[in-house]
Write a protein that holds these residues in place. Structure first.
Motif, short mmCIF file in Angstrom:
data_model
loop_
_atom_site.label_atom_id
_atom_site.label_comp_id
_atom_site.label_asym_id
_atom_site.label_seq_id
_atom_site.Cartn_x
_atom_site.Cartn_y
_atom_site.Cartn_z
N VAL A 32 -31.87 51.04 63.62
CA VAL A 32 -31.28 51.77 62.57
C VAL A 32 -31.31 53.45 63.28
CG1 VAL A 32 -31.42 52.72 60.07
CG2 VAL A 32 -32.27 50.33 60.64
N TYR A 33 -29.88 53.93 63.07
CA TYR A 33 -29.62 55.19 63.28
C TYR A 33 -29.55 56.28 61.98
CZ TYR A 33 -28.16 52.70 67.56
OH TYR A 33 -28.22 52.02 68.58
N ALA A 34 -30.24 57.20 61.76
CA ALA A 34 -30.10 58.15 60.64
C ALA A 34 -29.76 59.50 60.96
CB ALA A 34 -31.41 58.31 59.81
N VAL A 35 -28.44 60.01 60.69
CA VAL A 35 -27.83 61.09 61.22
C VAL A 35 -27.93 62.17 60.21
CG1 VAL A 35 -25.63 62.19 62.14
CG2 VAL A 35 -26.03 59.54 62.43
N GLY A 36 -28.36 63.27 60.63
CA GLY A 36 -28.53 64.59 59.70
C GLY A 36 -27.18 65.20 59.46
N ASP A 37 -27.34 66.26 58.94
CA ASP A 37 -26.43 66.93 58.15
C ASP A 37 -25.12 67.49 59.21
OD1 ASP A 37 -28.59 66.84 56.74
OD2 ASP A 37 -28.05 68.72 55.50
N VAL A 38 -24.08 67.33 59.09
CA VAL A 38 -22.96 67.44 59.81
C VAL A 38 -22.34 68.83 59.83
CG1 VAL A 38 -20.62 66.77 60.93
CG2 VAL A 38 -22.47 64.79 60.42
N HIS A 39 -22.14 69.16 58.43
CA HIS A 39 -21.52 70.27 57.86
C HIS A 39 -20.43 70.91 58.84
CE1 HIS A 39 -24.01 71.69 54.52
NE2 HIS A 39 -25.14 71.49 55.41
N GLY A 40 -19.31 70.08 58.55
CA GLY A 40 -17.96 70.36 59.31
C GLY A 40 -18.10 70.47 60.75
N GLU A 41 -18.70 70.23 61.47
CA GLU A 41 -19.00 70.16 63.01
C GLU A 41 -18.58 68.87 63.61
OE1 GLU A 41 -19.63 72.91 64.88
OE2 GLU A 41 -20.08 74.04 62.91
N LEU A 42 -17.17 68.96 63.79
CA LEU A 42 -16.52 67.69 64.10
C LEU A 42 -16.83 67.38 65.71
CD1 LEU A 42 -14.37 65.49 63.62
CD2 LEU A 42 -12.58 66.81 64.38
N ARG A 43 -16.88 68.27 66.57
CA ARG A 43 -17.14 68.01 67.81
C ARG A 43 -18.43 67.42 68.06
NH1 ARG A 43 -17.23 72.53 72.78
NH2 ARG A 43 -19.11 73.33 71.37
N LEU A 44 -19.35 67.93 67.30
CA LEU A 44 -20.65 67.36 67.47
C LEU A 44 -21.03 66.07 66.99
CD1 LEU A 44 -23.03 70.47 66.55
CD2 LEU A 44 -22.79 69.31 68.77
N LEU A 45 -19.93 65.79 65.82
CA LEU A 45 -20.00 64.53 65.08
C LEU A 45 -19.37 63.73 66.25
CD1 LEU A 45 -20.15 62.45 62.88
CD2 LEU A 45 -17.94 63.24 62.32
N ASN A 46 -18.28 64.04 66.70
CA ASN A 46 -17.66 62.88 67.72
C ASN A 46 -18.60 62.56 68.85
OD1 ASN A 46 -15.24 62.70 66.48
ND2 ASN A 46 -14.42 64.35 67.52
N ALA A 242 -26.72 72.06 62.29
CA ALA A 242 -25.61 71.73 63.34
C ALA A 242 -24.60 73.03 63.20
CB ALA A 242 -24.75 70.46 63.02
N TYR A 243 -24.32 73.40 62.18
CA TYR A 243 -23.32 74.61 62.25
C TYR A 243 -24.18 75.96 62.71
CZ TYR A 243 -25.37 76.35 57.99
OH TYR A 243 -26.39 77.03 56.76
N VAL A 244 -25.30 76.11 62.89
CA VAL A 244 -26.01 77.23 63.25
C VAL A 244 -26.40 77.20 64.69
CG1 VAL A 244 -27.88 78.80 62.93
CG2 VAL A 244 -26.86 77.82 61.04
N THR A 245 -27.12 76.09 65.03
CA THR A 245 -27.77 75.67 66.10
C THR A 245 -26.75 75.11 67.24
OG1 THR A 245 -28.57 73.60 65.61
CG2 THR A 245 -30.16 75.64 65.22
N GLY A 246 -26.00 74.43 66.93
CA GLY A 246 -25.16 73.64 67.65
C GLY A 246 -25.94 72.30 68.11
N VAL A 247 -26.76 71.90 67.23
CA VAL A 247 -27.54 70.68 67.49
C VAL A 247 -27.34 69.89 66.41
CG1 VAL A 247 -29.71 69.64 68.01
CG2 VAL A 247 -28.89 71.86 69.18
N LEU A 248 -26.88 68.66 66.52
CA LEU A 248 -26.88 67.47 65.40
C LEU A 248 -27.88 66.36 66.19
CD1 LEU A 248 -25.48 66.17 63.19
CD2 LEU A 248 -23.74 65.01 64.54
N SER A 249 -28.71 66.08 64.93
CA SER A 249 -29.70 64.98 65.39
C SER A 249 -29.74 63.89 64.65
CB SER A 249 -31.18 65.68 65.11
OG SER A 249 -31.33 66.81 65.91
N ALA A 250 -30.48 62.65 65.38
CA ALA A 250 -30.37 61.46 64.53
C ALA A 250 -31.58 60.73 65.29
CB ALA A 250 -29.10 60.67 65.08
#
Length: 265
Positions: A32-46, A242-250
């Motif tokens: 199971v993967y749980a992905v945190g708040d993306v908030h419009g950061e498409l590159r990080l999401l991809n 993600a939108y402040v730090t540039g880090v998206l975590s799961a």
């Protein structure tokens, strides 16, 4: 599981923090993967989706079913909310993975704005302006006058794709796998998990964040930004801003083990 190719994004496995009697587990046969708040950061999401897809392929080869839970707040703040929603509901997600999507407070307020723009005008002050801009709609924060709010809503409704609206309206408020409960914001401490109110699941911070009690399940959540994921014995927070730090975590869960994947700008 082979981790050698993932050292820049995948932290090593560790034993889950203990709870009464036994450490928490997800059901056998799942990763199971749980992905945190993306908030419009498409590159990080991809980037995150690329990492998860590669890891999920290895999971399937090991006889595991990969399940991805997004914890909400796909929109607002960042520059490309439109692109994020299209990526998630436009038919481009990899097959062979079970996808679950939770509602965040930002999605709830966007839907409120479509229904009652004057009553939900605060949305423009905390990310709505950026989301509107991603759909080509110019608006200003601080709008309160009913006529202007209606004008903005009507322009937005004209360009907001129906499949984006249906995606948001179909979001879940919670998901359970084994000893873990996944929600956007948290739960109301002391209230049975089957009697939680949707408003708390979407919005709560205190007293949830400072409550050290075991809640019946380990609560996995986003909503509250931290520099690093909060890996506590009763809850795990994975909103790393993600939108402040540039880090998206799961968070990744398998059996009684936990690890982290991060996508970095």
């Amino acid at each position: 599981m082979v981790l050698a190719d993932w050292r820049d994004v995948l932290f090593g496995w560790r034993r889950a923090s203990p709870r009464p009697v036994l450490p928490p587990r997800v059901p056998d046969g799942l990763r199971v993967y749980a992905v945190g708040d993306v908030h419009g950061e498409l590159r990080l999401l991809n980037d995150m989706l690329g990492s998860i897809t590669a890891d999920a392929q290895q999971a399937r080869e090991s006889g595991l079913e990969p399940v991805v839970v997004f914890l909400g707040d796909y929109i607002d703040r960042g520059a490309d909310s439109q692109g994020v929603l299209e990526r998630l509901c436009g038919g481009a997600l990899p097959r062979g993975i079970s996808w679950r999507f939770l509602m965040g407070n930002h999605e709830a307020v966007l839907l409120d704005f479509l229904r009652d723009p004057a009553g939900a005008a605060d949305w423009l002050n905390y990310g709505g302006v950026e989301t509107l801009a991603s759909y080509g709609i110019r608006a200003s924060a601080g709008i309160r006058e009913r006529r202007r709010c209606l004008e903005v809503r009507d322009r937005f409704a004209d360009v907001f794709p129906e499949h984006h609206r249906q995606f948001l309206e179909g979001l879940e408020t919670s998901v359970t796998f084994g000893d873990y409960l996944f929600v956007h914001a948290g739960i109301r401490p002391g209230r049975p998990l089957d009697r939680q109110q949707a408003s708390d699941l979407l919005w709560i911070r205190e007293p949830f964040l400072s409550d050290s009690r075991f809640h019946g399940k380990i609560i996995v959540h986003g909503h509250t930004m931290t520099d690093e994921p909060d890996l506590l014995s009763n809850r795990i927070g994975v909103d790393t801003g993600a939108y402040v730090t540039g880090v998206l975590s799961a968070l990744v869960l398998e059996g009684d083990r936990q690890c982290l994947i991060q996508a970095k700008a």
